[in-house]
Motif scaffolding. Structure first.
Motif, PDB file in Angstrom:
ATOM      1  N   LEU A  65      23.489  29.095  -1.934  1.00 48.12           N
ATOM      2  CA  LEU A  65      22.804  30.120  -1.144  1.00 48.12           C
ATOM      3  C   LEU A  65      21.634  30.705  -1.931  1.00 48.12           C
ATOM      4  CD1 LEU A  65      25.958  32.009   0.215  1.00 48.12           C
ATOM      5  CD2 LEU A  65      24.640  30.212   1.346  1.00 48.12           C
ATOM      6  N   SER A  66      21.225  30.028  -2.981  1.00 45.93           N
ATOM      7  CA  SER A  66      20.204  30.556  -3.885  1.00 45.93           C
ATOM      8  C   SER A  66      18.834  30.656  -3.210  1.00 45.93           C
ATOM      9  CB  SER A  66      20.105  29.670  -5.129  1.00 45.93           C
ATOM     10  OG  SER A  66      19.718  28.359  -4.783  1.00 45.93           O
ATOM     11  N   PHE A  67      18.003  31.520  -3.787  1.00 49.32           N
ATOM     12  CA  PHE A  67      16.618  31.700  -3.365  1.00 49.32           C
ATOM     13  C   PHE A  67      16.503  32.064  -1.891  1.00 49.32           C
ATOM     14  CE2 PHE A  67      16.516  29.179  -7.190  1.00 49.32           C
ATOM     15  CZ  PHE A  67      15.522  29.793  -7.935  1.00 49.32           C
ATOM     16  N   ASN A  68      17.197  33.135  -1.535  1.00 52.71           N
ATOM     17  CA  ASN A  68      17.103  33.748  -0.218  1.00 52.71           C
ATOM     18  C   ASN A  68      16.883  35.236  -0.428  1.00 52.71           C
ATOM     19  OD1 ASN A  68      17.624  31.817   2.128  1.00 52.71           O
ATOM     20  ND2 ASN A  68      19.220  31.211   0.695  1.00 52.71           N
ATOM     21  N   LEU A  69      17.102  36.013   0.589  1.00 50.09           N
ATOM     22  CA  LEU A  69      16.956  37.459   0.508  1.00 50.09           C
ATOM     23  C   LEU A  69      18.265  38.146   0.874  1.00 50.09           C
ATOM     24  CD1 LEU A  69      13.513  37.592   2.372  1.00 50.09           C
ATOM     25  CD2 LEU A  69      13.877  37.714  -0.106  1.00 50.09           C
ATOM     26  N   LEU A  70      19.388  37.523   0.515  1.00 50.99           N
ATOM     27  CA  LEU A  70      20.701  38.048   0.871  1.00 50.99           C
ATOM     28  C   LEU A  70      20.978  39.336   0.094  1.00 50.99           C
ATOM     29  CD1 LEU A  70      22.579  34.655   0.923  1.00 50.99           C
ATOM     30  CD2 LEU A  70      21.943  36.040   2.904  1.00 50.99           C
ATOM     31  N   THR A  71      21.613  40.276   0.765  1.00 51.47           N
ATOM     32  CA  THR A  71      21.872  41.586   0.181  1.00 51.47           C
ATOM     33  C   THR A  71      23.358  41.922   0.253  1.00 51.47           C
ATOM     34  OG1 THR A  71      21.474  42.673   2.305  1.00 51.47           O
ATOM     35  CG2 THR A  71      19.583  42.439   0.840  1.00 51.47           C
ATOM     36  N   SER A  72      23.703  43.061  -0.230  1.00 53.42           N
ATOM     37  CA  SER A  72      25.037  43.674  -0.217  1.00 53.42           C
ATOM     38  C   SER A  72      25.929  43.116  -1.320  1.00 53.42           C
ATOM     39  CB  SER A  72      25.724  43.534   1.151  1.00 53.42           C
ATOM     40  OG  SER A  72      26.276  42.255   1.332  1.00 53.42           O
ATOM     41  N   ASP A  73      27.143  43.606  -1.366  1.00 54.22           N
ATOM     42  CA  ASP A  73      28.120  43.137  -2.351  1.00 54.22           C
ATOM     43  C   ASP A  73      28.587  41.728  -1.987  1.00 54.22           C
ATOM     44  OD1 ASP A  73      27.922  45.626  -3.479  1.00 54.22           O
ATOM     45  OD2 ASP A  73      29.879  46.331  -2.786  1.00 54.22           O
ATOM     46  N   LEU A  74      29.022  41.005  -2.994  1.00 54.18           N
ATOM     47  CA  LEU A  74      29.627  39.697  -2.743  1.00 54.18           C
ATOM     48  C   LEU A  74      30.944  39.904  -2.005  1.00 54.18           C
ATOM     49  CD1 LEU A  74      29.024  37.922  -6.150  1.00 54.18           C
ATOM     50  CD2 LEU A  74      27.823  37.538  -4.002  1.00 54.18           C
ATOM     51  N   LEU A  75      31.228  39.030  -1.080  1.00 51.94           N
ATOM     52  CA  LEU A  75      32.446  39.153  -0.280  1.00 51.94           C
ATOM     53  C   LEU A  75      33.686  38.838  -1.103  1.00 51.94           C
ATOM     54  CD1 LEU A  75      31.364  37.394   3.016  1.00 51.94           C
ATOM     55  CD2 LEU A  75      31.632  39.831   2.627  1.00 51.94           C
ATOM     56  N   GLN A  76      34.736  39.598  -0.883  1.00 51.42           N
ATOM     57  CA  GLN A  76      36.004  39.355  -1.558  1.00 51.42           C
ATOM     58  C   GLN A  76      36.550  37.972  -1.210  1.00 51.42           C
ATOM     59  OE1 GLN A  76      37.279  41.524  -3.791  1.00 51.42           O
ATOM     60  NE2 GLN A  76      38.866  40.029  -4.264  1.00 51.42           N
ATOM     61  N   THR A  77      36.227  37.484  -0.022  1.00 49.80           N
ATOM     62  CA  THR A  77      36.754  36.176   0.393  1.00 49.80           C
ATOM     63  C   THR A  77      36.199  35.024  -0.444  1.00 49.80           C
ATOM     64  OG1 THR A  77      35.090  35.929   2.143  1.00 49.80           O
ATOM     65  CG2 THR A  77      37.196  36.936   2.762  1.00 49.80           C
ATOM     66  N   LEU A  78      35.122  35.253  -1.203  1.00 51.16           N
ATOM     67  CA  LEU A  78      34.626  34.206  -2.106  1.00 51.16           C
ATOM     68  C   LEU A  78      35.689  33.821  -3.132  1.00 51.16           C
ATOM     69  CD1 LEU A  78      30.949  35.338  -2.786  1.00 51.16           C
ATOM     70  CD2 LEU A  78      31.655  33.128  -1.862  1.00 51.16           C
ATOM     71  N   SER A 126      30.807  23.780  -7.508  1.00 50.17           N
ATOM     72  CA  SER A 126      29.478  24.312  -7.792  1.00 50.17           C
ATOM     73  C   SER A 126      29.149  25.416  -6.798  1.00 50.17           C
ATOM     74  CB  SER A 126      28.415  23.211  -7.759  1.00 50.17           C
ATOM     75  OG  SER A 126      28.303  22.660  -6.475  1.00 50.17           O
ATOM     76  N   MET A 127      28.580  26.493  -7.335  1.00 57.87           N
ATOM     77  CA  MET A 127      28.197  27.635  -6.517  1.00 57.87           C
ATOM     78  C   MET A 127      26.900  28.199  -7.096  1.00 57.87           C
ATOM     79  SD  MET A 127      30.175  31.267  -5.862  1.00 57.87           S
ATOM     80  CE  MET A 127      31.613  30.518  -5.165  1.00 57.87           C
ATOM     81  N   TYR A 128      25.892  28.264  -6.266  1.00 50.16           N
ATOM     82  CA  TYR A 128      24.593  28.773  -6.689  1.00 50.16           C
ATOM     83  C   TYR A 128      24.241  29.978  -5.815  1.00 50.16           C
ATOM     84  CZ  TYR A 128      24.434  24.202  -8.866  1.00 50.16           C
ATOM     85  OH  TYR A 128      24.742  23.088  -9.606  1.00 50.16           O
ATOM     86  N   LEU A 129      24.121  31.135  -6.433  1.00 49.50           N
ATOM     87  CA  LEU A 129      23.862  32.365  -5.706  1.00 49.50           C
ATOM     88  C   LEU A 129      22.633  33.104  -6.240  1.00 49.50           C
ATOM     89  CD1 LEU A 129      27.545  33.678  -5.593  1.00 49.50           C
ATOM     90  CD2 LEU A 129      26.324  32.464  -3.790  1.00 49.50           C
ATOM     91  N   ASN A 165      38.154  34.587 -10.983  1.00 52.36           N
ATOM     92  CA  ASN A 165      39.278  33.644 -10.982  1.00 52.36           C
ATOM     93  C   ASN A 165      38.929  32.266 -10.426  1.00 52.36           C
ATOM     94  OD1 ASN A 165      41.036  35.516 -12.139  1.00 52.36           O
ATOM     95  ND2 ASN A 165      41.502  36.403 -10.139  1.00 52.36           N
ATOM     96  N   LEU A 166      37.668  32.042 -10.156  1.00 55.64           N
ATOM     97  CA  LEU A 166      37.253  30.732  -9.652  1.00 55.64           C
ATOM     98  C   LEU A 166      37.151  29.745 -10.799  1.00 55.64           C
ATOM     99  CD1 LEU A 166      34.483  31.723  -7.094  1.00 55.64           C
ATOM    100  CD2 LEU A 166      36.843  31.091  -6.628  1.00 55.64           C
ATOM    101  N   PRO A 167      37.310  28.457 -10.526  1.00 55.41           N
ATOM    102  CA  PRO A 167      37.118  27.450 -11.579  1.00 55.41           C
ATOM    103  C   PRO A 167      35.702  27.560 -12.136  1.00 55.41           C
ATOM    104  CG  PRO A 167      37.824  26.427  -9.518  1.00 55.41           C
ATOM    105  CD  PRO A 167      37.596  27.872  -9.242  1.00 55.41           C
ATOM    106  N   HIS A 168      35.555  27.400 -13.411  1.00 58.61           N
ATOM    107  CA  HIS A 168      34.238  27.568 -14.040  1.00 58.61           C
ATOM    108  C   HIS A 168      33.572  26.206 -14.259  1.00 58.61           C
ATOM    109  CE1 HIS A 168      34.979  31.780 -14.661  1.00 58.61           C
ATOM    110  NE2 HIS A 168      36.183  31.462 -15.097  1.00 58.61           N
ATOM    111  N   TYR A 169      33.274  25.530 -13.199  1.00 54.56           N
ATOM    112  CA  TYR A 169      32.580  24.248 -13.295  1.00 54.56           C
ATOM    113  C   TYR A 169      31.087  24.481 -13.404  1.00 54.56           C
ATOM    114  CZ  TYR A 169      37.017  22.123 -12.066  1.00 54.56           C
ATOM    115  OH  TYR A 169      38.316  21.740 -12.061  1.00 54.56           O
ATOM    116  N   ASP A 170      30.478  24.786 -12.314  1.00 55.64           N
ATOM    117  CA  ASP A 170      29.032  24.946 -12.271  1.00 55.64           C
ATOM    118  C   ASP A 170      28.719  26.141 -11.384  1.00 55.64           C
ATOM    119  OD1 ASP A 170      26.394  24.489 -12.725  1.00 55.64           O
ATOM    120  OD2 ASP A 170      26.239  22.712 -11.445  1.00 55.64           O
ATOM    121  N   ILE A 171      29.104  27.315 -11.842  1.00 53.27           N
ATOM    122  CA  ILE A 171      28.851  28.526 -11.084  1.00 53.27           C
ATOM    123  C   ILE A 171      27.674  29.224 -11.737  1.00 53.27           C
ATOM    124  CG2 ILE A 171      29.763  30.739 -10.336  1.00 53.27           C
ATOM    125  CD1 ILE A 171      32.451  29.435 -10.052  1.00 53.27           C
ATOM    126  N   ILE A 172      26.584  29.278 -11.007  1.00 50.73           N
ATOM    127  CA  ILE A 172      25.326  29.775 -11.547  1.00 50.73           C
ATOM    128  C   ILE A 172      25.150  31.235 -11.158  1.00 50.73           C
ATOM    129  CG2 ILE A 172      22.826  29.431 -11.546  1.00 50.73           C
ATOM    130  CD1 ILE A 172      24.458  27.180 -12.869  1.00 50.73           C
TER     131      ILE A 172
END
Length: 181
Positions: free
Chosen positions: A134-147, A155-158, A172-179
């Protein structure tokens, strides 16, 4: 015994004709999209995505990245999507909650658009998701607990959004490629 309908019979029942016409068009679009579903990227496509894609159940892996598509993502997309790549376009507005209903989704790439507002997706329903960008957008607010429920994520790009609050949700997510954020 079934009566064979003539064109005149169908036209005389305009609602039947409209439904028939709409269904035929959707079926035709479905067949065309399935033929090209692996790659519709970088074709300089312009415009918006049409509404009414939910009946296109054979649409599972559309790659419409690197085009000039814009506007909002239609609320009702095919629930059978496994991969959705709309990166490098000009989409705006919120990411629709209906993404939560794509329970077979393994890869979601909405990077490099202009999505705004907070995330309105229930990631608990997306247990098959392994890649999220979801990188390089204009998303706002807190990260959702459901993540935090994305235990199969690799991999997760935020980054390059306007998220606020703590990133403890990701602890608590796996630490593979979380940017980063």
């Amino acid at each position: 015994m079934l009566k064979q309908l003539s064109y005149r019979d169908v036209v005389s029942h305009s609602s039947l004709y409209t439904t028939f016409y709409h269904d035929c068009i959707l079926m035709l679009i479905s067949k065309i999209i399935v033929l090209f579903t692996s790659k519709l990227s970088n074709l300089k496509l312009m415009g918006t995505l049409p509404y009414g894609l939910q009946p296109l159940t054979s649409l599972t892996n559309p790659d419409l990245s690197s085009n000039n598509l814009g506007g909002g993502i239609p609320y009702q997309l095919s629930p059978n999507m496994q991969r959705l790549n709309l990166a490098y376009n000009n989409f705006t507005g919120a990411i629709p909650y209906s993404v939560s209903d794509m329970t077979s989704l393994t890869d979601l790439n909405l990077a490099h658009n202009q999505f705004q507002q907070g995330l309105n997706v229930n990631f608990m329903k997306l247990s098959a998701l392994s890649s999220l960008d979801l990188s390089f957008n204009l998303l706002t607010s807190d990260l959702l607990q459901t993540l935090s429920s994305l235990l199969g994520i690799t991999s997760m790009y935020l980054q390059n959004n306007q998220f606020t609050g703590t990133i403890d949700v990701l602890a608590n997510l796996p630490h593979y490629d979380i940017i980063g954020l």
